[in-house]
Motif scaffolding. Structure first.
Motif, short mmCIF file in Angstrom:
data_model
loop_
_atom_site.label_atom_id
_atom_site.label_comp_id
_atom_site.label_asym_id
_atom_site.label_seq_id
_atom_site.Cartn_x
_atom_site.Cartn_y
_atom_site.Cartn_z
N ASP A 45 4.65 -7.64 1.40
CA ASP A 45 3.57 -6.79 1.89
C ASP A 45 2.98 -7.37 3.16
OD1 ASP A 45 2.67 -8.98 0.51
OD2 ASP A 45 1.12 -7.92 -0.62
N VAL A 48 5.05 -6.07 6.06
CA VAL A 48 4.78 -4.67 6.40
C VAL A 48 3.50 -4.56 7.24
CG1 VAL A 48 4.28 -2.38 5.49
CG2 VAL A 48 5.99 -3.82 4.37
N LEU A 311 4.49 3.34 3.97
CA LEU A 311 4.72 1.93 3.70
C LEU A 311 3.47 1.09 4.00
CD1 LEU A 311 8.32 1.00 4.93
CD2 LEU A 311 7.40 0.87 2.61
N GLU A 312 2.80 1.42 5.09
CA GLU A 312 1.60 0.67 5.45
C GLU A 312 0.51 0.87 4.41
OE1 GLU A 312 -1.00 -0.28 9.48
OE2 GLU A 312 0.31 1.47 9.41
N GLY A 314 1.05 1.48 1.17
CA GLY A 314 1.44 0.69 0.01
C GLY A 314 1.16 -0.79 0.20
N ALA A 315 1.41 -1.29 1.41
CA ALA A 315 1.16 -2.70 1.69
C ALA A 315 -0.32 -3.03 1.59
CB ALA A 315 1.68 -3.05 3.08
N ALA A 318 -1.35 -3.23 -1.90
CA ALA A 318 -0.89 -4.52 -2.43
C ALA A 318 -1.83 -5.64 -2.00
CB ALA A 318 0.53 -4.81 -1.95
N ILE A 347 4.69 -1.16 -2.93
CA ILE A 347 5.44 -0.87 -1.71
C ILE A 347 6.63 0.04 -2.02
CG2 ILE A 347 6.88 -1.90 0.08
CD1 ILE A 347 5.02 -4.29 0.06
N SER A 350 5.37 3.55 -2.36
CA SER A 350 5.05 4.15 -1.06
C SER A 350 6.32 4.50 -0.29
CB SER A 350 4.19 3.19 -0.23
OG SER A 350 4.89 2.00 0.09
#
Length: 381
Positions: A45, A48, A311-312, A314-315, A318, A347, A350
């Protein structure tokens, strides 16, 4: 592309594992390998989030992040940092701390355990602020719209993120810190946690504030420097890549290094659950840090964050989870496997959501769709 980006990481892996096997035997080889995997799983994470910042820099600063930055990450956080916290805890010099790590590994581990409440409070508050600033900002693209939409409205309240972080710190100090986990059992670390947490908050506000200020000026600066570059070429003068990067890139680079340091706390502390050998630890975590750097650069060069827009998100979720875990570990021990899996699951979720969104875009023929438009394109969710 893959070999060029991961070439240094692969080379360092081969040399590191070979050196461990030659110097200490196959036991060291296995432990270094395990620590490398641990660092990568805990820090994906981080890669990302780093990529989201690094893509705003030019090629020069991206190379600097992969070279000078990795030296800071490996030698600063994975080797020097454990020695420094032991030196401070034991009130001895750095040389004595290294000697302690080599000759008395059990005592060394105990000193690091005793320093954990301060480390967790500092890192937890820094990461919590990153998460809060992200989740309270009104973004055009929302992943979990049912949650992010109302939070974005609340985010319009000035200093809300700071207030929430301070409330979390106060609650932590009044609960987990009163029975903090130390080498001798449990002890009251309320004052230590409060002081370290405030220090983490101040660090974020200073470094994040400076980087944010210069980041806001990036577009204007880039336009001006582009004009200067064209003028220099017309006049036949050389153009400096460092000058073109400007103050904005420097403070973003500084922000990345502090961010990486905060992410590395859990990896460094978690490594003591596997080994007390300081050089095995530095080798394993250092190899893992190399891959985190390479993954970051790969994500930037491939444009992965542009293709998989969640993705961002989800990171950052996290990051929020990691911040909470760090604060909880002040009193309770949590397996590094759980910590790593939480980040991986968020992640991965996402990423799947991003793939579905891209399929929905292709099916609808639209250029862009957001979760707020899911009524028009239900398959995006």
């Amino acid at each position: 592309m893959v070999l060029r980006t991961f070439g240094w990481s692969l080379g360092v892996t081969a040399l590191g594992l070979a050196f461990a096997a030659w110097q200490w035997g196959w036991e060291a080889f296995g432990i270094v390998l395990i620590l490398s995997v641990l660092e990568i799983s805990l820090s994906f994470d981080n890669a990302v989030v780093n990529a989201g910042i690094l893509k705003k820099m030019n090629a020069f600063w991206q190379r600097l992040f992969l070279t000078v930055g990795i030296l800071i990450a490996v030698f600063g956080m994975r080797l020097v940092f454990p020695v420094v916290i032991v030196a401070i805890s034991a009130k001895v010099g750095p040389v004595e701390a290294v000697q302690l790590a080599l000759d008395e590994p059990e005592r060394y581990e105990a000193l690091v355990t005793d320093a954990h409440p301060a480390i967790a409070a500092f890192g937890g508050m820094f990461l919590l602020m990153i998460f809060l600033d992200f989740i309270l900002e009104d973004r055009e693209i929302k992943w979990l719209a049912w949650l992010e939409r109302p939070l974005a409205k609340l985010g319009k309240i000035d200093m809300l993120a700071v207030c929430l972080a301070l409330v979390a710190l106060l609650a932590t100090a009044m609960t987990f810190a009163t029975q903090a986990h130390v080498s001798t059992g449990h002890a009251d670390k309320t004052a230590t946690v409060l002081l370290s947490g405030v220090a983490g908050l101040i660090t974020y506000l200073v470094v994040g504030g400076l980087s944010g200020y210069f980041e806001d000026r990036l577009e204007e600066q880039e336009e001006h420097e582009h004009e200067e570059e064209e003028k220099a070429r017309t006049e036949g003068r050389p153009v400096s890549a460092v000058a073109l990067a400007g103050k904005a890139a420097f403070f973003l680079f500084l922000y990345l290094e502090v961010l990486d340091a905060s992410f590395s706390f859990d990896g460094v502390i978690g490594a003591f659950a596997i080994t007390n050998h300081i050089f095995w630890m530095a080798l394993g975590l250092g190899i893992g840090a190399m891959y985190v750097r390479s993954i970051t650069v790969y994500l930037v060069r491939q444009g992965t964050l542009d293709d998989y827009v969640y993705l961002e998100h989800g990171a950052h979720y996290a990051i929020g989870a990691l911040a909470g875990i760090l604060l909880i570990t002040i009193q309770h021990q949590i397996s590094e496997i759980i910590t790593g899996l939480i980040g991986v699951v968020l992640i991965a979720a996402s990423f799947v959501a991003s793939v579905r969104r891209n399929k929905a875009l292709a099916a609808s023929g639209a250029d862009e769709v957001t979760p707020d438009e899911k009524a028009e394109v239900p398959s995006a969710m």
